[in-house]
Design an enzyme around this catalytic site. Structure first.
Site, PDB file in Angstrom:
ATOM      1  N   HIS A  23      -5.909  -5.657  -3.238  1.00 45.01           N
ATOM      2  CA  HIS A  23      -6.706  -5.840  -2.017  1.00 45.01           C
ATOM      3  C   HIS A  23      -6.927  -7.303  -1.660  1.00 45.01           C
ATOM      4  O   HIS A  23      -7.702  -7.610  -0.764  1.00 45.01           O
ATOM      5  CB  HIS A  23      -8.044  -5.109  -2.154  1.00 45.01           C
ATOM      6  CG  HIS A  23      -7.881  -3.620  -2.152  1.00 45.01           C
ATOM      7  ND1 HIS A  23      -8.707  -2.759  -2.812  1.00 45.01           N
ATOM      8  CD2 HIS A  23      -6.940  -2.843  -1.551  1.00 45.01           C
ATOM      9  CE1 HIS A  23      -8.308  -1.514  -2.627  1.00 45.01           C
ATOM     10  NE2 HIS A  23      -7.230  -1.524  -1.875  1.00 45.01           N
ATOM     11  N   ARG A  38       0.825  -1.210   0.000  1.00 42.33           N
ATOM     12  CA  ARG A  38       0.000   0.000   0.000  1.00 42.33           C
ATOM     13  C   ARG A  38       0.865   1.270   0.000  1.00 42.33           C
ATOM     14  O   ARG A  38       0.485   2.291  -0.587  1.00 42.33           O
ATOM     15  CB  ARG A  38      -0.948  -0.016   1.211  1.00 42.33           C
ATOM     16  CG  ARG A  38      -1.977   1.082   1.173  1.00 42.33           C
ATOM     17  CD  ARG A  38      -3.160   0.764   2.065  1.00 42.33           C
ATOM     18  NE  ARG A  38      -4.175   1.807   2.000  1.00 42.33           N
ATOM     19  CZ  ARG A  38      -4.527   2.551   3.050  1.00 42.33           C
ATOM     20  NH1 ARG A  38      -3.955   2.367   4.225  1.00 42.33           N
ATOM     21  NH2 ARG A  38      -5.450   3.472   2.923  1.00 42.33           N
ATOM     22  N   GLY A  47       3.958  10.839  -8.443  1.00 43.28           N
ATOM     23  CA  GLY A  47       4.869   9.860  -9.037  1.00 43.28           C
ATOM     24  C   GLY A  47       5.621   9.040  -7.999  1.00 43.28           C
ATOM     25  O   GLY A  47       5.611   9.348  -6.815  1.00 43.28           O
ATOM     26  N   ASP A  83       8.251   8.617  -6.201  1.00 40.27           N
ATOM     27  CA  ASP A  83       9.441   9.409  -5.887  1.00 40.27           C
ATOM     28  C   ASP A  83       9.864   9.272  -4.431  1.00 40.27           C
ATOM     29  O   ASP A  83      10.694  10.038  -3.941  1.00 40.27           O
ATOM     30  CB  ASP A  83       9.188  10.894  -6.201  1.00 40.27           C
ATOM     31  CG  ASP A  83       8.042  11.464  -5.359  1.00 40.27           C
ATOM     32  OD1 ASP A  83       7.327  10.668  -4.711  1.00 40.27           O
ATOM     33  OD2 ASP A  83       7.874  12.693  -5.352  1.00 40.27           O
ATOM     34  N   HIS A 101       0.475   4.425  -2.548  1.00 40.97           N
ATOM     35  CA  HIS A 101       0.332   5.821  -2.122  1.00 40.97           C
ATOM     36  C   HIS A 101       1.481   6.677  -2.630  1.00 40.97           C
ATOM     37  O   HIS A 101       1.292   7.823  -3.030  1.00 40.97           O
ATOM     38  CB  HIS A 101       0.235   5.911  -0.600  1.00 40.97           C
ATOM     39  CG  HIS A 101      -1.127   5.604  -0.065  1.00 40.97           C
ATOM     40  ND1 HIS A 101      -1.729   6.334   0.929  1.00 40.97           N
ATOM     41  CD2 HIS A 101      -2.018   4.641  -0.392  1.00 40.97           C
ATOM     42  CE1 HIS A 101      -2.939   5.846   1.191  1.00 40.97           C
ATOM     43  NE2 HIS A 101      -3.127   4.809   0.408  1.00 40.97           N
ATOM     44  N   ASN A 136      -3.281   8.653   4.893  1.00 40.69           N
ATOM     45  CA  ASN A 136      -2.116   7.996   5.495  1.00 40.69           C
ATOM     46  C   ASN A 136      -2.378   7.513   6.910  1.00 40.69           C
ATOM     47  O   ASN A 136      -1.627   6.700   7.433  1.00 40.69           O
ATOM     48  CB  ASN A 136      -0.934   8.962   5.514  1.00 40.69           C
ATOM     49  CG  ASN A 136      -0.277   8.998   6.875  1.00 40.69           C
ATOM     50  OD1 ASN A 136       0.376   8.037   7.237  1.00 40.69           O
ATOM     51  ND2 ASN A 136      -0.460  10.061   7.602  1.00 40.69           N
TER      52      ASN A 136
HETATM   53  C1  HEM Z   1      -7.927   2.692  -6.707  1.00 39.31           C
HETATM   54  C2  HEM Z   1      -8.463   3.036  -5.597  1.00 39.31           C
HETATM   55  C3  HEM Z   1      -8.197   2.472  -4.241  1.00 39.31           C
HETATM   56  C4  HEM Z   1      -8.954   2.716  -3.161  1.00 39.31           C
HETATM   57  C5  HEM Z   1     -10.218   3.585  -3.118  1.00 39.31           C
HETATM   58  C6  HEM Z   1      -8.378   2.010  -2.061  1.00 39.31           C
HETATM   59  C7  HEM Z   1      -8.881   2.020  -0.787  1.00 39.31           C
HETATM   60  C8  HEM Z   1      -8.369   1.327   0.275  1.00 39.31           C
HETATM   61  C9  HEM Z   1      -8.895   1.365   1.616  1.00 39.31           C
HETATM   62  C10 HEM Z   1     -10.099   2.197   2.060  1.00 39.31           C
HETATM   63  C11 HEM Z   1      -8.138   0.553   2.373  1.00 39.31           C
HETATM   64  C12 HEM Z   1      -8.316   0.276   3.852  1.00 39.31           C
HETATM   65  C13 HEM Z   1      -7.528   1.269   4.664  1.00 39.31           C
HETATM   66  C14 HEM Z   1      -7.821   1.095   6.129  1.00 39.31           C
HETATM   67  O1  HEM Z   1      -8.985   1.206   6.499  1.00 39.31           O
HETATM   68  O2  HEM Z   1      -6.880   0.838   6.909  1.00 39.31           O
HETATM   69  C15 HEM Z   1      -7.123  -0.019   1.523  1.00 39.31           C
HETATM   70  C16 HEM Z   1      -6.171  -0.909   1.941  1.00 39.31           C
HETATM   71  C17 HEM Z   1      -5.221  -1.458   1.122  1.00 39.31           C
HETATM   72  N1  HEM Z   1      -4.970  -1.127  -0.193  1.00 39.31           N
HETATM   73 FE1  HEM Z   1      -6.143   0.058  -1.332  1.00 39.31          FE
HETATM   74  N2  HEM Z   1      -7.265   1.340  -2.478  1.00 39.31           N
HETATM   75  C18 HEM Z   1      -7.099   1.584  -3.801  1.00 39.31           C
HETATM   76  C19 HEM Z   1      -6.081   1.111  -4.594  1.00 39.31           C
HETATM   77  C20 HEM Z   1      -5.070   0.263  -4.173  1.00 39.31           C
HETATM   78  C21 HEM Z   1      -3.964  -0.182  -5.011  1.00 39.31           C
HETATM   79  C22 HEM Z   1      -3.719   0.265  -6.445  1.00 39.31           C
HETATM   80  C23 HEM Z   1      -3.210  -1.021  -4.250  1.00 39.31           C
HETATM   81  C24 HEM Z   1      -1.952  -1.763  -4.623  1.00 39.31           C
HETATM   82  C25 HEM Z   1      -1.817  -2.389  -5.779  1.00 39.31           C
HETATM   83  C26 HEM Z   1      -3.841  -1.093  -2.949  1.00 39.31           C
HETATM   84  C27 HEM Z   1      -3.383  -1.865  -1.905  1.00 39.31           C
HETATM   85  C28 HEM Z   1      -3.946  -1.899  -0.643  1.00 39.31           C
HETATM   86  C29 HEM Z   1      -3.486  -2.785   0.411  1.00 39.31           C
HETATM   87  C30 HEM Z   1      -2.391  -3.829   0.306  1.00 39.31           C
HETATM   88  C31 HEM Z   1      -4.279  -2.492   1.532  1.00 39.31           C
HETATM   89  C32 HEM Z   1      -4.171  -3.127   2.910  1.00 39.31           C
HETATM   90  C33 HEM Z   1      -3.182  -2.338   3.747  1.00 39.31           C
HETATM   91  C34 HEM Z   1      -2.868  -2.927   5.113  1.00 39.31           C
HETATM   92  O3  HEM Z   1      -3.326  -4.022   5.433  1.00 39.31           O
HETATM   93  O4  HEM Z   1      -2.104  -2.270   5.852  1.00 39.31           O
HETATM   94  N3  HEM Z   1      -4.947  -0.294  -2.940  1.00 39.31           N
HETATM   95  N4  HEM Z   1      -7.279   0.477   0.246  1.00 39.31           N
HETATM   96  C1  LIG Z   2       2.725   6.013   9.548  1.00 36.92           C
HETATM   97  C2  LIG Z   2       2.705   7.485   9.684  1.00 36.92           C
HETATM   98  O1  LIG Z   2       3.682   8.142   9.500  1.00 36.92           O
HETATM   99  N1  LIG Z   2       1.555   7.996  10.013  1.00 36.92           N
HETATM  100  C3  LIG Z   2       1.378   9.414  10.209  1.00 36.92           C
HETATM  101  C4  LIG Z   2       0.134   9.820   9.466  1.00 36.92           C
HETATM  102  O2  LIG Z   2      -0.391  11.014   9.929  1.00 36.92           O
HETATM  103  C5  LIG Z   2      -0.601  11.068  11.329  1.00 36.92           C
HETATM  104  C6  LIG Z   2      -1.396  12.303  11.658  1.00 36.92           C
HETATM  105  O3  LIG Z   2      -0.737  13.470  11.296  1.00 36.92           O
HETATM  106  C7  LIG Z   2       0.744  10.996  12.016  1.00 36.92           C
HETATM  107  O4  LIG Z   2       0.599  11.150  13.400  1.00 36.92           O
HETATM  108  C8  LIG Z   2       1.300   9.655  11.698  1.00 36.92           C
HETATM  109  O5  LIG Z   2       2.584   9.509  12.270  1.00 36.92           O
END
Ligand code: HEM
Ligand SMILES: CC(=O)N[C@H]1CO[C@H](CO)[C@@H](O)[C@@H]1O
Ligand SMILES: *[C@@H]1O[C@H](CO)[C@@H](O)[C@H](O)[C@H]1NC(C)=O
Ligand SMILES: *[C@@H]1O[C@H](CO)[C@@H](O)[C@H](O)[C@H]1NC(C)=O
Length: 266
Positions: free
Chosen positions: A206, A73, A83, A85, A77, A105
């Protein structure tokens, strides 16, 4: 960009590197790359780079496989906001809050940032400061996919690190919101030359990871969003894979809303 391929691996390389002018693939099984990137970029300056990254992550994932999702993720981001970077790694400063401080974030995993820092130190120790953070992030994302059972793909290298982080507004504008439907997501993607095929493939990201309840509670409460599949809805309400205490703490709420600390596997 009109990528017809439906495999995540191919798109992760092309899509997340923000191709603007694809050059012909250098070999049959390699994706097209932009000028400046190369599959042999650190061949002489850091020949063991890829094995350093993979070996380190293998060990880390034995302790916490969730880290793989966190790393994937971060790459997303980083790349979607100005880009690939490495700017997502930068701390905020007097000039304003950084990308890390923008709301999306809030749920990036600190452990994933830590892993990138540790990797960076390891690589610097062996090769000196020749490898960009953006490349480390890209390699870590690839190995996260591979080591959690996903497809393998080659990562072209040579990204330069940006020196400025994106503003809060730029970050918000570049990342689709959790509540966005496809109609709303597509224009955000088209700004970086990605289309519906890319969205389908990238959504494969996901397959792993977790979402916080607050990211999707609007579709659960007070009642099921009618466009959400009933079985999927039932499964979300019964997070069987979570340890029982966590489950109880979270879902016994009579109000059926998220508790502030709740998380859920997706
Ligand atoms: C295109 C629109 C996208 C949306 C709207 C979106 C939205 C989200 C949301 C809402 C979460 C949950 C965050 C949370 O509640 O902690 C999430 C998690 C995640 N996303 Fe996306 N995402 C997108 C694209 C992507 C892409 C392109 C990737 C990678 C190829 C990706 C990889 C992930 C991963 C791996 C997680 C789990 C993170 C974790 O377990 O720490 N997402 N995403
Ligand atoms: C992982 C990380 O750096 N999270 C930051 C995201 O933003 C919050 C709120 O400003 C910071 O407190 C976190 O350290
Ligand atoms: C950020 O966006 C908000 C809402 O669109 C706007 O009010 C604000 O002026 C913007 N801030 C900057 C620094 O551009
Ligand atoms: C997506 O959301 C927008 C804004 O709420 C709405 O206008 C549009 O009709 C929705 N599209 C679909 C396909 O649901």
């Amino acid at each position: 960009m009109g990528m017809a391929s439906s495999i995540l691996s191919f798109l992760l390389v092309s899509a997340l590197c923000l191709l603007s002018s694809p050059a012909p693939a250098v070999a049959q099984n390699l994706p097209p790359i932009v000028n400046g990137l190369s599959f042999t970029f650190y061949k002489s300056s850091c020949p063991k780079l890829e094995s350093i990254v993979k070996d380190f992550l293998k060990k880390q994932f034995e302790k916490d496989i969730g880290l793989a999702a966190g790393l994937l993720r971060i790459h997303f981001h980083d790349c979607f906001v100005q880009g690939c970077d490495g700017s997502v790694l930068l701390d905020g400063s007097a000039s304003g809050p950084s990308e890390q401080d923008a709301p999306p974030n809030l749920t990036l995993r600190p452990a994933a940032f830590q892993a990138i820092n540790d990797l960076r130190a390891l690589i610097d120790g062996q090769c000196g400061r020749v490898v960009s953070c953006a490349d480390v992030v890209a390699l870590a994302a690839r190995d996260s996919v591979v080591l959690s059972g996903g497809p393998n793909y080659k990562v072209p290298l040579g990204r330069r690190d940006g020196v400025t982080f994106a503003t809060r507004n730029a970050t918000l504008a570049s990342l689709p919101a959790p509540t966005f439907n496809v109609t709303q997501i597509l224009p955000v993607l088209s700004r970086i030359s990605l289309d519906a095929d890319d969205l389908v493939a990238l959504s494969g990201g996901h397959t792993i990871g977790r979402g916080h309840c607050s990211s999707f509670s609007n579709r659960l409460f007070p009642s099921r969003d009618p466009t959400m599949d009933q079985t999927f809805f039932n499964n979300l309400r019964i997070p069987a894979r979570l340890p029982t205490p966590t489950r109880r703490r979270r879902w016994t709420s009579a109000a059926r809303t998220c508790s502030t600390t709740s998380t859920m596997w997706i």
